[in-house]
Design an enzyme around this catalytic site. Sequence first.
Site, PDB file in Angstrom:
ATOM      1  N   HIS A   8       0.817  -1.208   0.000  1.00 47.58           N
ATOM      2  CA  HIS A   8       0.000   0.000   0.000  1.00 47.58           C
ATOM      3  C   HIS A   8       0.855   1.264   0.000  1.00 47.58           C
ATOM      4  O   HIS A   8       0.468   2.282  -0.562  1.00 47.58           O
ATOM      5  CB  HIS A   8      -0.949  -0.007   1.199  1.00 47.58           C
ATOM      6  CG  HIS A   8      -2.243  -0.689   0.889  1.00 47.58           C
ATOM      7  ND1 HIS A   8      -3.129  -1.105   1.844  1.00 47.58           N
ATOM      8  CD2 HIS A   8      -2.810  -1.021  -0.295  1.00 47.58           C
ATOM      9  CE1 HIS A   8      -4.168  -1.664   1.273  1.00 47.58           C
ATOM     10  NE2 HIS A   8      -4.006  -1.627  -0.029  1.00 47.58           N
ATOM     11  N   CYS A  56     -10.321  -2.742 -10.097  1.00 50.14           N
ATOM     12  CA  CYS A  56      -9.683  -1.629  -9.396  1.00 50.14           C
ATOM     13  C   CYS A  56      -8.291  -1.963  -8.875  1.00 50.14           C
ATOM     14  O   CYS A  56      -7.691  -1.175  -8.157  1.00 50.14           O
ATOM     15  CB  CYS A  56     -10.575  -1.131  -8.269  1.00 50.14           C
ATOM     16  SG  CYS A  56     -10.948  -2.398  -7.075  1.00 50.14           S
TER      17      CYS A  56
END
Length: 572
Positions: A195, A502
């Site tokens: 992330h 996504c």
Amino acid sequence: MKESERFIHGVVASVGAAIGRALRSFDPLFVSFNSKVRPDQVRKEVERFRGSVEKSREQLKRMQSQLKRKTGPESSFLIDAHLLVLQDRLFADRIIDKIENEQINSEWAIQQVSEDLFQAYDRLNDDYLRERRGDLEDIVRRLLHNLQSNPLPSFKKLPYDAILIGKVVPPSMLFELRSQRVVGLATETGSPLSHTAIMARSLEIPAVVGAPELADVSSGDMLIVDGDRALVIVFPSDETLNEYKNRKHDEKISKKKGGAVTSAPSVTEDRVRISLGANINFSEEVRAAITIGCESIGLYRTEFDFFREGKQPDEESLVADYSIVLKSAKGAPVTFRTIDVGIDQKSWDGVNMNLGVRGLRFCLENTDVFKKQLRSLYRASVFGPMRILLPFVSTVDDLDAAHQILAEVRQELDLKHLAYDPGVPIGVMIETPAAAQTCDLMASRVDFFCLGTNDLIQYYLVVDRSDRSVVHLYNPFHPAILRCLHQVYTLLHPTGKPVTVCGEMAADPPSAAVLLGLGFTSLSVNLAAYPRIKRMIRSVSYAQLRDLAGQILKMQKPREVEEKVRATVYRP
Ligand code: PEP
Ligand code: MG
């Protein structure tokens, strides 16, 4: 004497080059930053440090007596080591001296003093003593933590262009410091799919990850991060510095010239409309997304905002935050993914959370947290179109349990006569092999799907997305992935339920083209990738990509697939 130039190799996480000084983050949870304290505030700052020492001592004493009660006196001596560090005048007094003489904040003083001590420990020949470094680390962490409950009133700008370095740097830290002259990022561990790397790309901060040799770099060292060559240059020579300064200048000019195609319609050459949304990780990014012309927020990872303060937010502040997001989206639909805790984390006992209590699993075990977030989302729903997306689902049972909770939340809101939109669409992430195999069984229970290729690929290919050592095995062109995606499309197409891809696979033109070829006509990508994916969409023929997909589905090796795709698809 000037140190000599050194090259450290890692893995590219975000392209571009950055020049700055290292700012070492100590711990995933706490970064120490340098800020000057006004002369009249120095005494107060010393008191703040002393307060943290006192608080730490009380906590340790409490822990020691609990330990004594539970396990007898043998193990409580472990705490003695920590208490001794606190009492050590060499440690505490040196920190106070630094605060007073250099007029700096406690965090920075602690970091500087302990860094010297860490290096001294590392030089020791005695294994036992070297191990004691861990005690010092623990106590430093505790002191920094306790300082947080009494933070500095204002966080001044960093005194120099900083390159955040560390074993790991959490995404929230990167985001919080982005406007504080943080120009680059380099971490010892991690991979391009972590992330933090995703965040660096969306903030357009050059980043290199998976570079263990960074362990020798200290705060203040001059660095260049070259995100194009997967390189960190420590103590660059004047010649190297000039080369990079010129390059940055040229980049600025070409960026200006480049212009944005972002407002152009998202249609292929043969007029097939592709929906293109933006992935965001923090509420502040919505405005930027709308400004560059994004038609929707296809994925809002809410966990970063949720845990931003280091503690759980209350319902009222969540409602306020989500309402602001919807208002800033100006009518563009926002897909709020409920908190996906666990990713990029290890649990306290070191267990890899990727296979543990992640995403919806966590929410179903912590229904108070889940309900609070759902209530807040529903209450904000009156401010604009939204969708609620459930992450990391692997069984229909999970989905049923989530629906039960959603129904309870709506009931509670009804009872309290609080306004909300009862028709908020509920969707599910397809990001586990189980969900990919059974998405048709889930279809009647949801209004839409999002395909999370980041996780799907890691679980399908058994490649930890945050582990640098297997990064070369993480491959969206692997026939197993193509077959899996083809199957998902085939299972879901007849259901008529919308599907948005996504994951980062949608953010790289060649792999995004594969997704279009496989039939997916809705993508959502990070902000930095938005213009290039729009350009790719506008430059390809959908019919030709469908044909290409037919061919690559018959191929055996990832490399063959990739070469074929790259030869066909425009690259910006
Ligand atoms: C994914 O898994 O593809 C995804 C979009 O979610 P995250 O990267 O947050 O796991
Ligand atoms: Mg995911």
